[in-house]
Scaffold this motif. Structure first.
Motif, PDB file in Angstrom:
ATOM      1  N   ILE A 137      69.007 -23.801 -10.236  1.00 30.47           N
ATOM      2  CA  ILE A 137      68.129 -22.633 -10.157  1.00 30.47           C
ATOM      3  C   ILE A 137      66.776 -22.954 -10.787  1.00 30.47           C
ATOM      4  O   ILE A 137      65.730 -22.549 -10.262  1.00 30.47           O
ATOM      5  N   GLY A 138      66.789 -23.694 -11.882  1.00 25.95           N
ATOM      6  CA  GLY A 138      65.529 -24.115 -12.516  1.00 25.95           C
ATOM      7  C   GLY A 138      64.677 -24.958 -11.586  1.00 25.95           C
ATOM      8  O   GLY A 138      63.455 -24.771 -11.497  1.00 25.95           O
ATOM      9  N   ILE A 139      65.304 -25.881 -10.875  1.00 25.05           N
ATOM     10  CA  ILE A 139      64.573 -26.714  -9.913  1.00 25.05           C
ATOM     11  C   ILE A 139      63.991 -25.841  -8.803  1.00 25.05           C
ATOM     12  O   ILE A 139      62.827 -26.002  -8.412  1.00 25.05           O
ATOM     13  N   CYS A 140      64.781 -24.898  -8.320  1.00 24.22           N
ATOM     14  CA  CYS A 140      64.283 -23.987  -7.278  1.00 24.22           C
ATOM     15  C   CYS A 140      63.140 -23.122  -7.797  1.00 24.22           C
ATOM     16  O   CYS A 140      62.195 -22.824  -7.054  1.00 24.22           O
ATOM     17  N   PHE A 141      63.206 -22.734  -9.073  1.00 23.62           N
ATOM     18  CA  PHE A 141      62.116 -21.952  -9.656  1.00 23.62           C
ATOM     19  C   PHE A 141      60.831 -22.776  -9.711  1.00 23.62           C
ATOM     20  O   PHE A 141      59.751 -22.276  -9.384  1.00 23.62           O
ATOM     21  N   VAL A 142      60.941 -24.047 -10.078  1.00 26.55           N
ATOM     22  CA  VAL A 142      59.764 -24.929 -10.087  1.00 26.55           C
ATOM     23  C   VAL A 142      59.213 -25.053  -8.667  1.00 26.55           C
ATOM     24  O   VAL A 142      57.989 -24.994  -8.462  1.00 26.55           O
ATOM     25  N   LEU A 143      60.095 -25.199  -7.682  1.00 25.32           N
ATOM     26  CA  LEU A 143      59.643 -25.261  -6.286  1.00 25.32           C
ATOM     27  C   LEU A 143      58.965 -23.954  -5.873  1.00 25.32           C
ATOM     28  O   LEU A 143      57.959 -23.981  -5.151  1.00 25.32           O
ATOM     29  N   PHE A 144      59.501 -22.820  -6.328  1.00 24.19           N
ATOM     30  CA  PHE A 144      58.854 -21.532  -6.062  1.00 24.19           C
ATOM     31  C   PHE A 144      57.446 -21.519  -6.660  1.00 24.19           C
ATOM     32  O   PHE A 144      56.489 -21.100  -6.001  1.00 24.19           O
ATOM     33  N   LEU A 145      57.311 -21.965  -7.905  1.00 27.16           N
ATOM     34  CA  LEU A 145      55.998 -21.980  -8.557  1.00 27.16           C
ATOM     35  C   LEU A 145      55.010 -22.884  -7.810  1.00 27.16           C
ATOM     36  O   LEU A 145      53.846 -22.522  -7.630  1.00 27.16           O
ATOM     37  N   ILE A 146      55.483 -24.037  -7.366  1.00 30.28           N
ATOM     38  CA  ILE A 146      54.624 -24.954  -6.595  1.00 30.28           C
ATOM     39  C   ILE A 146      54.205 -24.283  -5.292  1.00 30.28           C
ATOM     40  O   ILE A 146      53.021 -24.281  -4.929  1.00 30.28           O
ATOM     41  N   GLY A 147      55.186 -23.698  -4.581  1.00 32.48           N
ATOM     42  CA  GLY A 147      54.872 -23.032  -3.311  1.00 32.48           C
ATOM     43  C   GLY A 147      53.933 -21.858  -3.507  1.00 32.48           C
ATOM     44  O   GLY A 147      52.992 -21.666  -2.730  1.00 32.48           O
ATOM     45  N   ALA A 148      54.156 -21.062  -4.542  1.00 32.20           N
ATOM     46  CA  ALA A 148      53.290 -19.909  -4.813  1.00 32.20           C
ATOM     47  C   ALA A 148      51.873 -20.370  -5.140  1.00 32.20           C
ATOM     48  O   ALA A 148      50.894 -19.748  -4.711  1.00 32.20           O
ATOM     49  N   THR A 149      51.772 -21.459  -5.878  1.00 35.08           N
ATOM     50  CA  THR A 149      50.445 -22.002  -6.209  1.00 35.08           C
ATOM     51  C   THR A 149      49.727 -22.460  -4.947  1.00 35.08           C
ATOM     52  O   THR A 149      48.534 -22.178  -4.759  1.00 35.08           O
ATOM     53  N   LEU A 150      50.452 -23.145  -4.063  1.00 32.94           N
ATOM     54  CA  LEU A 150      49.849 -23.588  -2.803  1.00 32.94           C
ATOM     55  C   LEU A 150      49.438 -22.396  -1.937  1.00 32.94           C
ATOM     56  O   LEU A 150      48.362 -22.402  -1.327  1.00 32.94           O
ATOM     57  N   GLN A 151      50.268 -21.361  -1.909  1.00 27.47           N
ATOM     58  CA  GLN A 151      49.927 -20.156  -1.150  1.00 27.47           C
ATOM     59  C   GLN A 151      48.684 -19.487  -1.737  1.00 27.47           C
ATOM     60  O   GLN A 151      47.792 -19.059  -0.993  1.00 27.47           O
ATOM     61  N   TRP A 152      48.628 -19.386  -3.045  1.00 27.40           N
ATOM     62  CA  TRP A 152      47.487 -18.777  -3.722  1.00 27.40           C
ATOM     63  C   TRP A 152      46.210 -19.556  -3.403  1.00 27.40           C
ATOM     64  O   TRP A 152      45.178 -18.950  -3.084  1.00 27.40           O
ATOM     65  N   ARG A 153      46.281 -20.875  -3.476  1.00 24.43           N
ATOM     66  CA  ARG A 153      45.105 -21.696  -3.190  1.00 24.43           C
ATOM     67  C   ARG A 153      44.655 -21.538  -1.741  1.00 24.43           C
ATOM     68  O   ARG A 153      43.458 -21.444  -1.461  1.00 24.43           O
ATOM     69  N   LYS A 154      45.604 -21.490  -0.807  1.00 27.48           N
ATOM     70  CA  LYS A 154      45.264 -21.309   0.602  1.00 27.48           C
ATOM     71  C   LYS A 154      44.610 -19.948   0.825  1.00 27.48           C
ATOM     72  O   LYS A 154      43.606 -19.846   1.532  1.00 27.48           O
ATOM     73  N   LEU A 155      45.164 -18.907   0.214  1.00 26.51           N
ATOM     74  CA  LEU A 155      44.564 -17.574   0.335  1.00 26.51           C
ATOM     75  C   LEU A 155      43.158 -17.545  -0.250  1.00 26.51           C
ATOM     76  O   LEU A 155      42.250 -16.948   0.333  1.00 26.51           O
ATOM     77  N   ARG A 156      42.988 -18.173  -1.409  1.00 25.39           N
ATOM     78  CA  ARG A 156      41.671 -18.210  -2.053  1.00 25.39           C
ATOM     79  C   ARG A 156      40.663 -18.904  -1.144  1.00 25.39           C
ATOM     80  O   ARG A 156      39.531 -18.427  -0.993  1.00 25.39           O
ATOM     81  N   THR A 157      41.072 -19.986  -0.515  1.00 23.82           N
ATOM     82  CA  THR A 157      40.173 -20.703   0.402  1.00 23.82           C
ATOM     83  C   THR A 157      39.800 -19.811   1.589  1.00 23.82           C
ATOM     84  O   THR A 157      38.651 -19.781   2.007  1.00 23.82           O
ATOM     85  N   GLN A 158      40.795 -19.096   2.126  1.00 24.62           N
ATOM     86  CA  GLN A 158      40.540 -18.198   3.259  1.00 24.62           C
ATOM     87  C   GLN A 158      39.604 -17.067   2.867  1.00 24.62           C
ATOM     88  O   GLN A 158      38.709 -16.688   3.619  1.00 24.62           O
ATOM     89  N   VAL A 159      39.807 -16.512   1.663  1.00 25.48           N
ATOM     90  CA  VAL A 159      38.957 -15.415   1.190  1.00 25.48           C
ATOM     91  C   VAL A 159      37.533 -15.918   0.981  1.00 25.48           C
ATOM     92  O   VAL A 159      36.567 -15.268   1.373  1.00 25.48           O
ATOM     93  N   GLN A 160      37.377 -17.093   0.378  1.00 25.32           N
ATOM     94  CA  GLN A 160      36.047 -17.669   0.142  1.00 25.32           C
ATOM     95  C   GLN A 160      35.341 -17.992   1.448  1.00 25.32           C
ATOM     96  O   GLN A 160      34.143 -17.800   1.581  1.00 25.32           O
ATOM     97  N   ALA A 161      36.090 -18.467   2.430  1.00 23.00           N
ATOM     98  CA  ALA A 161      35.499 -18.787   3.742  1.00 23.00           C
ATOM     99  C   ALA A 161      35.057 -17.520   4.473  1.00 23.00           C
ATOM    100  O   ALA A 161      34.080 -17.532   5.212  1.00 23.00           O
ATOM    101  N   GLY A 162      35.780 -16.423   4.233  1.00 20.57           N
ATOM    102  CA  GLY A 162      35.450 -15.151   4.877  1.00 20.57           C
ATOM    103  C   GLY A 162      34.291 -14.412   4.215  1.00 20.57           C
ATOM    104  O   GLY A 162      33.741 -13.486   4.769  1.00 20.57           O
ATOM    105  N   SER A 163      33.949 -14.829   2.989  1.00 18.43           N
ATOM    106  CA  SER A 163      32.879 -14.118   2.247  1.00 18.43           C
ATOM    107  C   SER A 163      31.516 -14.507   2.705  1.00 18.43           C
ATOM    108  O   SER A 163      31.187 -15.511   3.127  1.00 18.43           O
TER     109      SER A 163
END
Length: 163
Positions: A137-163
């Motif tokens: 479960i700890g390993i899966c939580f780390v994978l969740f954190l990595i995935g969430a970080t990648l999602q956040w970065r992708k969203l931030r890039t999309q928001v910045q490109a749209g501004s």
């Protein structure tokens, strides 16, 4: 079957549909988003899984799995509010990370129940407190954190490109 009650079997089958729908959305789109029917299936089956889980008392009374069901429903409520843009500029972040969090919440009992029941003649873990379950479960939580970080970065890039 597998030490499950009738309700447990229905609960498990519905949870497999939810996890499959969430997995398809994550692989196909890189996120779980209300924009497609696959995610609608994911959300509705996740709600049903939470509700059916409240009727399962395999380990006595109210426990950690029931608390996780309540937390999952609360997160889905927050995600719904985010989908309605109730969080302003951060709504897309709250929605995306919230959906991913609910997917992680499916993984926790999935690992626990599978490891304590399978293989049938010699389960991998003796109890939900087994250190191997906690590590998985700890390993899966780390994978969740990595995935969430990648999602956040992708969203931030999309928001910045749209501004």
């Amino acid at each position: 079957m597998f030490g499950l009650t009738s309700l447990g079997i229905v609960h498990t089958l519905i949870s497999l549909v939810a996890v499959a729908a969430g997995t398809i959305a994550l692989i196909r789109d890189g996120k779980i988003s209300w924009d497609n029917n696959m995610v609608k299936t994911y959300v509705y089956t996740t709600i049903i899984v939470c509700l059916t889980g409240f009727g399962i008392f395999q380990h006595g009374g109210f426990g950690k799995p029931h608390a996780l069901g309540i937390i999952t429903l609360l997160v889905l409520g927050i995600v719904y509010a985010a989908n309605q843009k109730k969080f302003g500029k951060v709504s897309a972040y709250v929605e995306t990370i919230g959906y991913s969090m609910t997917f992680f919440f499916h993984i926790v009992p999935g690992i626990t129940e599978s490891a304590t029941r399978l293989p049938l003649d010699a389960p991998l873990a003796s109890s939900p407190e087994d250190p191997r379950i906690k590590m998985a479960i700890g390993i899966c939580f780390v994978l969740f954190l990595i995935g969430a970080t990648l999602q956040w970065r992708k969203l931030r890039t999309q928001v910045q490109a749209g501004s």
